[in-house]
Design a protein around this motif. Structure first.
Motif, PDB file in Angstrom:
ATOM      1  N   MET A   1       0.832  -1.183   0.000  1.00 54.39           N
ATOM      2  CA  MET A   1       0.000   0.000   0.000  1.00 54.39           C
ATOM      3  C   MET A   1       0.884   1.257   0.000  1.00 54.39           C
ATOM      4  N   GLU A   2       0.473   2.263  -0.760  1.00 58.68           N
ATOM      5  CA  GLU A   2       1.220   3.502  -0.813  1.00 58.68           C
ATOM      6  C   GLU A   2       0.907   4.404   0.378  1.00 58.68           C
ATOM      7  N   ARG A   3      -0.095   4.075   1.142  1.00 59.03           N
ATOM      8  CA  ARG A   3      -0.465   4.877   2.304  1.00 59.03           C
ATOM      9  C   ARG A   3      -1.113   3.964   3.326  1.00 59.03           C
ATOM     10  N   ASP A   4      -1.172   4.429   4.571  1.00 60.17           N
ATOM     11  CA  ASP A   4      -1.960   3.682   5.539  1.00 60.17           C
ATOM     12  C   ASP A   4      -3.334   4.336   5.630  1.00 60.17           C
ATOM     13  N   PHE A   5      -4.199   3.744   6.418  1.00 56.25           N
ATOM     14  CA  PHE A   5      -5.581   4.201   6.477  1.00 56.25           C
ATOM     15  C   PHE A   5      -5.984   4.611   7.892  1.00 56.25           C
ATOM     16  N   GLU A   6      -5.007   5.098   8.655  1.00 57.84           N
ATOM     17  CA  GLU A   6      -5.302   5.525  10.016  1.00 57.84           C
ATOM     18  C   GLU A   6      -6.214   6.741  10.053  1.00 57.84           C
ATOM     19  N   ASP A   7      -6.271   7.500   8.964  1.00 59.14           N
ATOM     20  CA  ASP A   7      -7.070   8.719   8.916  1.00 59.14           C
ATOM     21  C   ASP A   7      -8.373   8.531   8.129  1.00 59.14           C
ATOM     22  N   VAL A   8      -8.816   7.277   7.981  1.00 60.56           N
ATOM     23  CA  VAL A   8     -10.019   6.970   7.208  1.00 60.56           C
ATOM     24  C   VAL A   8     -11.060   6.301   8.102  1.00 60.56           C
ATOM     25  N   PHE A   9     -12.298   6.782   8.014  1.00 62.12           N
ATOM     26  CA  PHE A   9     -13.437   6.187   8.706  1.00 62.12           C
ATOM     27  C   PHE A   9     -14.366   5.576   7.659  1.00 62.12           C
ATOM     28  N   TRP A  10     -14.916   4.407   7.976  1.00 64.90           N
ATOM     29  CA  TRP A  10     -15.701   3.638   7.014  1.00 64.90           C
ATOM     30  C   TRP A  10     -17.145   3.516   7.494  1.00 64.90           C
ATOM     31  N   LEU A  11     -18.082   3.994   6.678  1.00 64.65           N
ATOM     32  CA  LEU A  11     -19.508   3.940   7.004  1.00 64.65           C
ATOM     33  C   LEU A  11     -20.211   3.116   5.927  1.00 64.65           C
ATOM     34  N   GLY A  12     -20.374   1.820   6.206  1.00 63.32           N
ATOM     35  CA  GLY A  12     -21.023   0.925   5.258  1.00 63.32           C
ATOM     36  C   GLY A  12     -22.403   0.531   5.734  1.00 63.32           C
ATOM     37  N   GLY A  13     -22.964  -0.498   5.117  1.00 64.08           N
ATOM     38  CA  GLY A  13     -24.286  -0.972   5.502  1.00 64.08           C
ATOM     39  C   GLY A  13     -25.159  -1.215   4.297  1.00 64.08           C
ATOM     40  N   SER A  14     -26.436  -1.432   4.549  1.00 66.01           N
ATOM     41  CA  SER A  14     -27.373  -1.715   3.465  1.00 66.01           C
ATOM     42  C   SER A  14     -28.159  -0.463   3.089  1.00 66.01           C
ATOM     43  N   PRO A  15     -28.859  -0.475   1.950  1.00 66.82           N
ATOM     44  CA  PRO A  15     -29.596   0.710   1.506  1.00 66.82           C
ATOM     45  C   PRO A  15     -30.689   1.143   2.472  1.00 66.82           C
ATOM     46  N   CYS A  16     -30.997   2.435   2.419  1.00 64.42           N
ATOM     47  CA  CYS A  16     -32.119   3.024   3.146  1.00 64.42           C
ATOM     48  C   CYS A  16     -31.899   3.057   4.659  1.00 64.42           C
ATOM     49  N   ALA A  17     -30.642   3.132   5.082  1.00 65.36           N
ATOM     50  CA  ALA A  17     -30.333   3.187   6.509  1.00 65.36           C
ATOM     51  C   ALA A  17     -29.997   4.596   6.975  1.00 65.36           C
ATOM     52  N   GLY A  18     -29.946   5.557   6.043  1.00 67.17           N
ATOM     53  CA  GLY A  18     -29.610   6.931   6.401  1.00 67.17           C
ATOM     54  C   GLY A  18     -28.131   7.242   6.360  1.00 67.17           C
ATOM     55  N   LYS A  19     -27.345   6.416   5.661  1.00 64.86           N
ATOM     56  CA  LYS A  19     -25.893   6.613   5.632  1.00 64.86           C
ATOM     57  C   LYS A  19     -25.502   7.980   5.078  1.00 64.86           C
ATOM     58  N   SER A  20     -26.143   8.391   3.994  1.00 66.19           N
ATOM     59  CA  SER A  20     -25.791   9.673   3.376  1.00 66.19           C
ATOM     60  C   SER A  20     -26.108  10.839   4.305  1.00 66.19           C
ATOM     61  N   SER A  21     -27.263  10.799   4.950  1.00 63.75           N
ATOM     62  CA  SER A  21     -27.644  11.876   5.871  1.00 63.75           C
ATOM     63  C   SER A  21     -26.721  11.910   7.082  1.00 63.75           C
ATOM     64  N   ILE A  22     -26.387  10.737   7.602  1.00 61.21           N
ATOM     65  CA  ILE A  22     -25.465  10.667   8.741  1.00 61.21           C
ATOM     66  C   ILE A  22     -24.097  11.210   8.340  1.00 61.21           C
ATOM     67  N   SER A  23     -23.638  10.843   7.164  1.00 63.82           N
ATOM     68  CA  SER A  23     -22.323  11.312   6.722  1.00 63.82           C
ATOM     69  C   SER A  23     -22.313  12.823   6.545  1.00 63.82           C
ATOM     70  N   ASN A  24     -23.418  13.412   6.084  1.00 64.45           N
ATOM     71  CA  ASN A  24     -23.489  14.866   5.943  1.00 64.45           C
ATOM     72  C   ASN A  24     -23.259  15.556   7.286  1.00 64.45           C
ATOM     73  N   ILE A  25     -23.848  15.004   8.326  1.00 67.33           N
ATOM     74  CA  ILE A  25     -23.687  15.577   9.666  1.00 67.33           C
ATOM     75  C   ILE A  25     -22.248  15.423  10.147  1.00 67.33           C
TER      76      ILE A  25
END
Length: 210
Positions: A1-25
């Motif tokens: 890997m050219e970089r590590d991922f210590e500065d990355v947060f992952w928000l996954g899941g299934s559709p219609c769970a509000g992921k986009s709205s939560i990420s906006n906040i």
């Protein structure tokens, strides 16, 4: 890997769970960069390789009728295959991001096993899934969903196949996340998006949402 991922947060899941709205906040309150998998896919379709992304290429070429008028188990396995193939393109994008800030990566295509390949801290990932009732209620409010199923031979069967695929995918992704020791967050409509965002921020260790 050219970089590590210590500065990355992952928000996954299934559709219609509000992921986009939560990420906006989250990105607003914590000054995070945002990488939305769905937005990136519009670019990725031009990069699909029939050998490396055979399932995705086949899915892209299918009509709405061909996509939704099939057995639910076939639809579930297909979407899992598509997401597995897609992750390599997502990862290429993330590897190219500058390390000058932290990022939130949001999208349904973030399968737990794939994310585990680069995850450095299990508290920096979470999978959000809705209950079946919550999913059906909110999908029914989306006009674009009706526009899609109306193109199928039997719109009602197509809609039910779609709903059941996402319900079963929610169960599948929850099981995979939990088997790897990752957090699964259920959404049932009993709490506001802001309340859900607060809990997810706490899981990430970001602090309080003001």
């Amino acid at each position: 890997m050219e970089r590590d991922f210590e500065d990355v947060f992952w928000l996954g899941g299934s559709p219609c769970a509000g992921k986009s709205s939560i990420s906006n906040i989250l990105v607003t309150h914590f000054d995070l960069g945002i990488y939305r998998v769905d937005d990136a896919f519009n670019h990725h379709v031009r990069l699909l390789d029939p050998n490396a992304h055979a399932t995705l290429v086949k899915w892209r070429a299918a009509s709405w009728n061909e996509r939704w008028m099939r057995p639910v188990e076939t639809l579930v396995q297909e979407v899992i295959g598509c997401y597995r193939e897609h992750f390599s393109l997502i990862l290429d994008d993330l590897l190219a991001l500058p390390k000058s800030r932290s990022y939130l990566v949001e999208g349904t295509a973030l399968l737990p096993k794939e994310v585990s390949r680069v995850l450095t801290n299990r508290n920096q990932a979470i999978w959000v899934v809705p209950t079946a009732d919550f999913q059906r209620e909110h999908y029914a409010k989306r006009d674009w969903v009706s526009g899609i199923v109306q193109q199928c031979d039997d719109p009602e069967v197509a809609f039910q196949n779609w709903m059941q695929r996402d319900i079963e995918f929610a169960g599948w992704v929850s099981a995979e996340a939990e088997s790897l020791g990752y957090k699964v967050f259920g959404v049932d409509g009993q709490h506001t998006i802001e309340e859900n965002a607060l809990k997810i921020a706490a899981h990430f260790g970001l602090g309080a949402v003001s």
